[in-house]
Design a protein around this motif. Structure first.
Motif, PDB file in Angstrom:
ATOM      1  N   MET A   1      34.081 -12.322  46.787  1.00 42.69           N
ATOM      2  CA  MET A   1      34.574 -13.590  47.301  1.00 42.69           C
ATOM      3  C   MET A   1      35.643 -13.343  48.349  1.00 42.69           C
ATOM      4  SD  MET A   1      36.813 -14.809  44.001  1.00 42.69           S
ATOM      5  CE  MET A   1      37.461 -16.249  44.800  1.00 42.69           C
ATOM      6  N   THR A   2      35.706 -14.187  49.361  1.00 42.53           N
ATOM      7  CA  THR A   2      36.666 -14.001  50.434  1.00 42.53           C
ATOM      8  C   THR A   2      37.964 -14.745  50.192  1.00 42.53           C
ATOM      9  OG1 THR A   2      35.638 -15.816  51.640  1.00 42.53           O
ATOM     10  CG2 THR A   2      34.884 -13.587  52.151  1.00 42.53           C
ATOM     11  N   HIS A   3      37.898 -15.804  49.420  1.00 43.58           N
ATOM     12  CA  HIS A   3      39.123 -16.506  49.063  1.00 43.58           C
ATOM     13  C   HIS A   3      38.908 -17.240  47.762  1.00 43.58           C
ATOM     14  CE1 HIS A   3      37.643 -20.548  50.246  1.00 43.58           C
ATOM     15  NE2 HIS A   3      36.988 -19.893  51.164  1.00 43.58           N
ATOM     16  N   ALA A   4      40.005 -17.475  47.051  1.00 46.26           N
ATOM     17  CA  ALA A   4      39.916 -18.140  45.755  1.00 46.26           C
ATOM     18  C   ALA A   4      39.618 -19.616  45.954  1.00 46.26           C
ATOM     19  CB  ALA A   4      41.225 -17.959  44.996  1.00 46.26           C
ATOM     20  N   THR A   5      38.695 -20.153  45.175  1.00 43.19           N
ATOM     21  CA  THR A   5      38.365 -21.571  45.228  1.00 43.19           C
ATOM     22  C   THR A   5      38.409 -22.124  43.819  1.00 43.19           C
ATOM     23  OG1 THR A   5      35.986 -21.384  44.853  1.00 43.19           O
ATOM     24  CG2 THR A   5      36.767 -21.006  47.093  1.00 43.19           C
ATOM     25  N   ILE A   6      38.168 -23.412  43.696  1.00 45.78           N
ATOM     26  CA  ILE A   6      38.114 -24.005  42.368  1.00 45.78           C
ATOM     27  C   ILE A   6      36.679 -24.233  41.949  1.00 45.78           C
ATOM     28  CG2 ILE A   6      40.366 -25.077  42.578  1.00 45.78           C
ATOM     29  CD1 ILE A   6      38.903 -27.759  43.007  1.00 45.78           C
ATOM     30  N   ASP A   7      35.734 -23.610  42.672  1.00 44.91           N
ATOM     31  CA  ASP A   7      34.335 -23.729  42.290  1.00 44.91           C
ATOM     32  C   ASP A   7      34.075 -22.961  41.006  1.00 44.91           C
ATOM     33  OD1 ASP A   7      33.889 -25.189  44.578  1.00 44.91           O
ATOM     34  OD2 ASP A   7      33.412 -23.410  45.768  1.00 44.91           O
ATOM     35  N   THR A   8      32.966 -23.280  40.346  1.00 49.46           N
ATOM     36  CA  THR A   8      32.593 -22.546  39.145  1.00 49.46           C
ATOM     37  C   THR A   8      32.381 -21.087  39.502  1.00 49.46           C
ATOM     38  OG1 THR A   8      31.525 -24.495  38.241  1.00 49.46           O
ATOM     39  CG2 THR A   8      30.921 -22.381  37.279  1.00 49.46           C
ATOM     40  N   PRO A   9      33.003 -20.156  38.789  1.00 53.08           N
ATOM     41  CA  PRO A   9      32.913 -18.750  39.165  1.00 53.08           C
ATOM     42  C   PRO A   9      31.588 -18.130  38.739  1.00 53.08           C
ATOM     43  CG  PRO A   9      34.152 -18.965  37.146  1.00 53.08           C
ATOM     44  CD  PRO A   9      33.832 -20.371  37.602  1.00 53.08           C
ATOM     45  N   ASP A  10      31.289 -17.013  39.370  1.00 51.11           N
ATOM     46  CA  ASP A  10      30.139 -16.214  38.963  1.00 51.11           C
ATOM     47  C   ASP A  10      30.574 -15.344  37.790  1.00 51.11           C
ATOM     48  OD1 ASP A  10      28.017 -14.560  38.623  1.00 51.11           O
ATOM     49  OD2 ASP A  10      28.081 -13.653  40.617  1.00 51.11           O
ATOM     50  N   LEU A  11      30.140 -15.709  36.594  1.00 53.16           N
ATOM     51  CA  LEU A  11      30.592 -14.976  35.412  1.00 53.16           C
ATOM     52  C   LEU A  11      29.970 -13.592  35.321  1.00 53.16           C
ATOM     53  CD1 LEU A  11      30.755 -17.816  32.750  1.00 53.16           C
ATOM     54  CD2 LEU A  11      32.570 -16.860  34.151  1.00 53.16           C
ATOM     55  N   GLY A  12      29.044 -13.287  36.234  1.00 53.43           N
ATOM     56  CA  GLY A  12      28.530 -11.932  36.290  1.00 53.43           C
ATOM     57  C   GLY A  12      29.474 -10.996  37.019  1.00 53.43           C
ATOM     58  N   ASP A  13      30.467 -11.549  37.686  1.00 54.87           N
ATOM     59  CA  ASP A  13      31.451 -10.752  38.405  1.00 54.87           C
ATOM     60  C   ASP A  13      32.574 -10.383  37.443  1.00 54.87           C
ATOM     61  OD1 ASP A  13      33.406  -9.687  40.000  1.00 54.87           O
ATOM     62  OD2 ASP A  13      33.256 -11.215  41.558  1.00 54.87           O
ATOM     63  N   ALA A  14      32.663  -9.111  37.113  1.00 55.19           N
ATOM     64  CA  ALA A  14      33.642  -8.675  36.116  1.00 55.19           C
ATOM     65  C   ALA A  14      35.052  -8.614  36.678  1.00 55.19           C
ATOM     66  CB  ALA A  14      33.248  -7.297  35.582  1.00 55.19           C
ATOM     67  N   ILE A  15      35.191  -8.756  37.986  1.00 55.14           N
ATOM     68  CA  ILE A  15      36.494  -8.598  38.609  1.00 55.14           C
ATOM     69  C   ILE A  15      37.165  -9.945  38.839  1.00 55.14           C
ATOM     70  CG2 ILE A  15      37.749  -7.698  40.600  1.00 55.14           C
ATOM     71  CD1 ILE A  15      36.506  -5.540  38.856  1.00 55.14           C
ATOM     72  N   ASN A  16      36.455 -10.859  39.473  1.00 57.28           N
ATOM     73  CA  ASN A  16      37.081 -12.105  39.930  1.00 57.28           C
ATOM     74  C   ASN A  16      36.505 -13.311  39.220  1.00 57.28           C
ATOM     75  OD1 ASN A  16      38.766 -10.921  41.947  1.00 57.28           O
ATOM     76  ND2 ASN A  16      36.927 -10.528  43.134  1.00 57.28           N
ATOM     77  N   ARG A  17      37.011 -13.607  38.069  1.00 59.04           N
ATOM     78  CA  ARG A  17      36.543 -14.777  37.328  1.00 59.04           C
ATOM     79  C   ARG A  17      37.487 -15.959  37.554  1.00 59.04           C
ATOM     80  NH1 ARG A  17      34.326 -12.274  31.558  1.00 59.04           N
ATOM     81  NH2 ARG A  17      32.717 -10.960  32.476  1.00 59.04           N
ATOM     82  N   TYR A  18      37.742 -16.259  38.811  1.00 57.84           N
ATOM     83  CA  TYR A  18      38.577 -17.403  39.129  1.00 57.84           C
ATOM     84  C   TYR A  18      37.785 -18.684  38.867  1.00 57.84           C
ATOM     85  CZ  TYR A  18      41.328 -14.025  41.842  1.00 57.84           C
ATOM     86  OH  TYR A  18      42.079 -12.963  42.253  1.00 57.84           O
ATOM     87  N   GLY A  19      38.491 -19.733  38.508  1.00 56.57           N
ATOM     88  CA  GLY A  19      37.819 -21.012  38.361  1.00 56.57           C
ATOM     89  C   GLY A  19      38.222 -21.742  37.107  1.00 56.57           C
ATOM     90  N   PRO A  20      37.348 -22.585  36.567  1.00 54.08           N
ATOM     91  CA  PRO A  20      37.681 -23.382  35.382  1.00 54.08           C
ATOM     92  C   PRO A  20      38.154 -22.508  34.226  1.00 54.08           C
ATOM     93  CG  PRO A  20      35.639 -24.145  36.359  1.00 54.08           C
ATOM     94  CD  PRO A  20      36.001 -22.885  37.077  1.00 54.08           C
ATOM     95  N   THR A  21      39.164 -22.997  33.524  1.00 55.17           N
ATOM     96  CA  THR A  21      39.730 -22.223  32.426  1.00 55.17           C
ATOM     97  C   THR A  21      38.861 -22.295  31.178  1.00 55.17           C
ATOM     98  OG1 THR A  21      41.662 -21.979  30.984  1.00 55.17           O
ATOM     99  CG2 THR A  21      41.154 -24.204  31.725  1.00 55.17           C
TER     100      THR A  21
ATOM    101  N   ASP B   1      43.334 -22.652  54.607  1.00 52.09           N
ATOM    102  CA  ASP B   1      42.570 -22.446  53.377  1.00 52.09           C
ATOM    103  C   ASP B   1      43.288 -23.087  52.197  1.00 52.09           C
ATOM    104  OD1 ASP B   1      40.397 -20.868  51.845  1.00 52.09           O
ATOM    105  OD2 ASP B   1      42.246 -20.249  50.855  1.00 52.09           O
ATOM    106  N   ARG B   2      44.609 -22.946  52.136  1.00 52.31           N
ATOM    107  CA  ARG B   2      45.387 -23.524  51.039  1.00 52.31           C
ATOM    108  C   ARG B   2      45.283 -25.054  51.060  1.00 52.31           C
ATOM    109  NH1 ARG B   2      49.635 -21.499  47.809  1.00 52.31           N
ATOM    110  NH2 ARG B   2      48.618 -19.518  48.336  1.00 52.31           N
ATOM    111  N   LEU B   3      45.320 -25.635  52.239  1.00 57.99           N
ATOM    112  CA  LEU B   3      45.207 -27.091  52.334  1.00 57.99           C
ATOM    113  C   LEU B   3      43.851 -27.579  51.831  1.00 57.99           C
ATOM    114  CD1 LEU B   3      46.944 -27.660  55.781  1.00 57.99           C
ATOM    115  CD2 LEU B   3      47.773 -28.438  53.556  1.00 57.99           C
ATOM    116  N   ARG B   4      42.799 -26.837  52.132  1.00 58.41           N
ATOM    117  CA  ARG B   4      41.476 -27.214  51.629  1.00 58.41           C
ATOM    118  C   ARG B   4      41.439 -27.156  50.104  1.00 58.41           C
ATOM    119  NH1 ARG B   4      39.822 -24.347  56.353  1.00 58.41           N
ATOM    120  NH2 ARG B   4      39.644 -22.400  55.186  1.00 58.41           N
ATOM    121  N   VAL B   5      42.080 -26.151  49.540  1.00 60.37           N
ATOM    122  CA  VAL B   5      42.116 -26.020  48.084  1.00 60.37           C
ATOM    123  C   VAL B   5      42.917 -27.157  47.461  1.00 60.37           C
ATOM    124  CG1 VAL B   5      42.943 -24.592  46.173  1.00 60.37           C
ATOM    125  CG2 VAL B   5      41.741 -23.525  48.082  1.00 60.37           C
TER     126      VAL B   5
END
Length: 362
Positions: free
Chosen positions: A1-21, A92-96
Motif C-alpha cells: 500500500m502507498t498510503h494508509a486509508t480507512i478502507d477494509t484491509p487485505d487480511l492476507g497482508d501480514a505487514i499492513n493490517r490497517y483499517g477497521p478495528t 492525502d491527510r485531508l482526503r482521509v
C-alpha cells in the motif's frame, strides 16, 4: 500500500493490517455526528528533522526499539516506509479526514521525533526544525489542522524557551512530551519549571509513550507497544500525581493518550493505597483520583464499553476523540466509534469534538 486509508484491509497482508478495528463490531453503515468533530491525537512527520538528526541519533536506545524482537523491528521498518505519504502529505491527510468525517485534526510529531536520546545541542536544533515544519504544514489548511510541538526536554531552560516560541509565534496549542525523558520521570523536579510554564501559557501537554523503559518481558508479540505503551503512560501519570506536581500545578492541562493507559480503568487501587499506607500517602491532601480526574483522556480504547466507562467515570468534558493516525494501533473510524457507542447525544457531541474545541479554543 502507498498510503494508509480507512478502507477494509487485505487480511492476507501480514505487514499492513490497517483499517477497521477488531476491538469492536464493525458497523453496517458509516456512522456520523451532526456536531463538530475533532481528532486530538494524530501524527505528522517532518522529513527535515530526520535529515538533520540522522547523524545524531541512536534509535537502539529508544525503549520501543530496544525491547522489540527481530520480527517486530522488521515489520515496523516496513510500515515506516509504507506510511511515508500518510505521515507527510497534507492533501492525502485531508482526503482521509473527509472519509473519516473528521472536521479538524490536532497533529503532533511522531514520538521518534522527540530527540531525547541525542546530545542536548542537537535535540534543541532538531526540535526547532520539527516545530517549524509542523507550523508550516498546518498553515496550508488552518481550518482543518492545529498543532502540538515538541520540546528539547533534556535541557529544561531550552525547553521553556521553545515552549514560549511554540505558544507564541508558531501559534501552537501545546506540546507533546514523552512519558519519560530518556529514562527520567517527567515528574522529576528539574522538569517542573517546564510544566509550570505550560500551565502559565495554557499549553496542553499531550503525554505520549514510546515503549516501556524496563521492557525486557515485552519483546515478543509487539508487547512493547500493546502492553508497554499503556503501562508506561499509567506509570508516568501516577508519578505526576504522587509527586505532588498536579497538586502544585492545579491548572496544568494534561492529555494522557490511549485512554490514559491502564490507570483510569483501575483507579480505585491508587486511592486505596493512599488511604491504607503511609508510604503511598505522599502527603497528598486529596485522594489520587482527585488529580486523575483533572486530566484528559482520548478515545483510543477500541471498545464501546471502555469508552462508555471513561465517560461515565470521568465525564464527557474530559474525554476527547483521538485516532493515533496513521499508526497500526490507530482507530481508523473514530467518529463511528463515538456515534455507535451507547453514550447519550450530548456526550457523543462533547467526546466527538466539542470538549476538544473547548479545551484548545478551536
Amino acid at each position: 500500500m502507498t498510503h494508509a486509508t480507512i478502507d477494509t484491509p487485505d487480511l492476507g497482508d501480514a505487514i499492513n493490517r490497517y483499517g477497521p478495528t477488531s476491538g469492536r463490531p464493525a458497523p453496517t453503515d458509516q456512522l456520523r455526528l451532526d456536531s463538530k468533530t475533532v481528532d486530538i491525537h494524530a501524527h505528522v512527520m517532518i522529513p527535515a528533522g530526520f535529515e538533520y538528526m540522522g547523524p545524531h541519533m541512536d534509535v537502539s536506545k529508544i525503549a520501543m526499539v530496544k525491547h522489540s524482537n527481530a520480527e517486530t523491528r522488521a515489520i515496523n521498518m516496513q510500515q515506516d516506509k509504507d506510511r511515508t505519504i500518510a505521515m507527510t502529505d497534507r492533501d492525502d491527510r485531508l482526503r482521509v479526514l473527509d472519509a473519516m468525517g473528521v472536521d479538524m485534526q490536532v497533529v503532533a510529531p511522531p514520538p521518534f521525533q522527540c530527540w531525547y536520546q541525542s546530545p542536548a545541542e542537537h535535540c534543541i536544533k532538531g526540535s526547532e526544525i520539527v516545530n517549524d515544519g509542523l507550523a508550516e504544514w498546518a498553515a496550508g489548511a488552518p481550518d482543518r489542522f492545529a498543532t502540538l510541538g515538541t520540546l528539547p526536554m533534556t535541557d529544561p531552560d531550552a525547553a521553556i524557551k521553545e515552549l514560549e516560541r511554540c505558544m507564541g509565534p508558531l501559534g501552537m496549542k501545546g506540546v507533546q512530551i514523552l512519558t519519560n525523558i530518556d529514562g527520567e520521570e517527567v515528574a522529576s523536579p528539574r522538569f517542573e519549571p517546564v510544566l509550570k510554564k505550560a500551565e502559565e501559557l495554557g499549553a496542553l501537554i499531550m503525554l505520549h509513550p514510546n515503549g516501556f523503559t524496563h521492557g525486557e518481558r515485552f519483546q515478543d508479540y509487539y508487547f512493547a507497544n500493546v502492553m508497554g505503551n499503556p503501562l508506561e503512560t499509567s506509570l508516568a501519570v501516577s508519578h505526576l500525581i504522587f509527586s505532588g506536581v498536579m497538586e502544585r500545578l492545579p491548572n496544568l492541562k494534561v492529555l494522557a493518550v490511549h485512554g490514559g493507559g491502564f490507570l483510569p480503568a483501575y483507579s480505585a487501587r491508587i486511592d486505596h493505597a493512599w488511604g491504607a499506607r503511609k508510604d503511598s500517602h505522599a502527603n497528598l491532601p486529596h485522594p489520587p483520583t482527585h488529580y486523575l480526574r483533572k486530566m484528559y483522556f482520548d478515545s483510543v480504547v477500541f471498545s464501546n464499553h471502555q469508552l462508555e466507562y471513561l465517560v461515565q467515570t470521568y465525564g464527557a468534558d474530559k474525554i476527547v476523540m483521538g485516532t493515533d493516525y496513521p499508526y497500526d494501533m490507530a482507530d481508523y473510524d473514530p467518529v463511528g466509534h463515538v456515534a455507535g457507542s451507547g453514550l447519550g447525544d450530548e456526550a457523543k457531541a462533547k467526546v466527538g469534538g466539542l470538549s476538544a474545541a473547548a479545551l484548545l479554543g478551536l
